[in-house]
Design a protein around this motif. Sequence first.
Motif, short mmCIF file in Angstrom:
data_model
loop_
_atom_site.label_atom_id
_atom_site.label_comp_id
_atom_site.label_asym_id
_atom_site.label_seq_id
_atom_site.Cartn_x
_atom_site.Cartn_y
_atom_site.Cartn_z
N VAL A 1 1.64 0.86 38.20
CA VAL A 1 2.20 1.79 37.22
C VAL A 1 1.55 1.47 35.89
CG1 VAL A 1 4.27 2.51 35.98
CG2 VAL A 1 4.42 1.94 38.41
N ILE A 2 1.02 2.50 35.22
CA ILE A 2 0.46 2.32 33.87
C ILE A 2 1.13 3.34 32.97
CG2 ILE A 2 -1.61 2.45 32.43
CD1 ILE A 2 -3.24 1.63 34.86
N SER B 1 -0.98 1.31 27.61
CA SER B 1 -0.68 0.09 26.88
C SER B 1 0.23 -0.87 27.64
CB SER B 1 -0.02 0.43 25.53
OG SER B 1 1.20 1.10 25.75
N LEU B 2 0.72 -0.42 28.79
CA LEU B 2 1.63 -1.26 29.57
C LEU B 2 1.46 -0.92 31.03
CD1 LEU B 2 4.01 -3.31 29.28
CD2 LEU B 2 5.52 -1.33 29.38
N GLY B 3 1.39 -1.95 31.88
CA GLY B 3 1.27 -1.73 33.31
C GLY B 3 2.20 -2.65 34.07
N MET B 4 2.46 -2.28 35.33
CA MET B 4 3.28 -3.12 36.20
C MET B 4 2.65 -3.16 37.58
SD MET B 4 7.33 -2.50 35.33
CE MET B 4 7.53 -1.58 36.79
N LEU B 5 2.57 -4.37 38.12
CA LEU B 5 2.09 -4.61 39.48
C LEU B 5 3.19 -5.28 40.27
CD1 LEU B 5 -1.41 -6.14 38.72
CD2 LEU B 5 -1.00 -4.07 40.01
N PRO B 6 3.52 -4.77 41.46
CA PRO B 6 4.54 -5.45 42.25
C PRO B 6 3.98 -6.78 42.77
CG PRO B 6 3.60 -3.63 43.48
CD PRO B 6 3.02 -3.57 42.10
N LEU B 7 4.85 -7.75 42.83
CA LEU B 7 4.48 -9.05 43.38
C LEU B 7 5.04 -9.16 44.79
CD1 LEU B 7 5.24 -11.34 40.32
CD2 LEU B 7 3.02 -10.52 41.09
N ALA C 1 10.05 -8.12 42.50
CA ALA C 1 9.51 -8.66 41.26
C ALA C 1 8.22 -7.93 40.93
CB ALA C 1 9.26 -10.16 41.41
N ALA C 2 7.89 -7.90 39.65
CA ALA C 2 6.66 -7.24 39.21
C ALA C 2 6.04 -8.02 38.06
CB ALA C 2 6.96 -5.81 38.78
N LEU C 3 4.74 -7.92 37.98
CA LEU C 3 3.99 -8.51 36.88
C LEU C 3 3.83 -7.43 35.81
CD1 LEU C 3 2.18 -10.80 35.71
CD2 LEU C 3 0.28 -9.71 36.94
N VAL C 4 4.27 -7.70 34.59
CA VAL C 4 4.10 -6.77 33.49
C VAL C 4 2.81 -7.13 32.76
CG1 VAL C 4 5.07 -5.94 31.31
CG2 VAL C 4 6.58 -6.45 33.24
N VAL C 5 1.93 -6.14 32.59
CA VAL C 5 0.63 -6.36 31.96
C VAL C 5 0.57 -5.53 30.68
CG1 VAL C 5 -1.87 -6.21 32.26
CG2 VAL C 5 -0.41 -6.64 34.24
N ARG C 6 0.39 -6.20 29.56
CA ARG C 6 0.27 -5.51 28.26
C ARG C 6 -1.20 -5.26 27.96
NH1 ARG C 6 5.33 -5.13 26.57
NH2 ARG C 6 6.77 -6.81 27.03
N LEU D 1 -7.33 -2.48 35.52
CA LEU D 1 -6.41 -1.78 36.40
C LEU D 1 -6.50 -0.27 36.21
CD1 LEU D 1 -3.32 -4.15 36.10
CD2 LEU D 1 -4.80 -3.85 38.10
N ALA D 2 -6.66 0.16 34.98
CA ALA D 2 -6.82 1.59 34.70
C ALA D 2 -8.12 2.10 35.33
CB ALA D 2 -6.81 1.85 33.20
N ALA D 3 -9.19 1.32 35.27
CA ALA D 3 -10.45 1.70 35.90
C ALA D 3 -10.30 1.78 37.41
CB ALA D 3 -11.54 0.71 35.51
#
Length: 137
Positions: free
Chosen positions: A10-11, A15-21, A29-34, A42-44
């Motif tokens: 999810v982006i 400016s903010l993304g989430m990856l499930p762990l 749980a998810a990793l939040v990526v700023r 990840l956007a690419a």
Amino acid sequence: MADEIPTKLVIADGSLGMLPLDALPAEPAALVVRSSGLLVSLAALFESVWRHALPLSLSSGEQAVMAQEPGPDAVDLQILSLLLAGLTDVSVAKELDLEARTVQRRIKRLMDLSGATSRLHPGRYASEYGLLTRHGS
């Protein structure tokens, strides 16, 4: 529709993304990526998968199936008509109530189908062969 995706992602607003762990099913749980190089990567990744995705159409039974028509459909022709009128991708998307990415993907597909070297070439082709009609005629 894509055959395979490397990960769920999810982006938001670039400016903010989430990856499930990988976690226990009872403990999501998810990793939040700023904003960072990782988020750009990840956007690419998303854009790469999106470029190779296929369009979908809905059957009368609301079941999604891959579109089988190789040529332009009615929405493609509306997009071409608006591009020939000078509208930008964003303006076309707003006019047709579509996402800008959808418009860009359709334009790319039309360019690929027609062997076009410019964005207006598919529109000229459609116009020459009478595929475009004026509103109200």
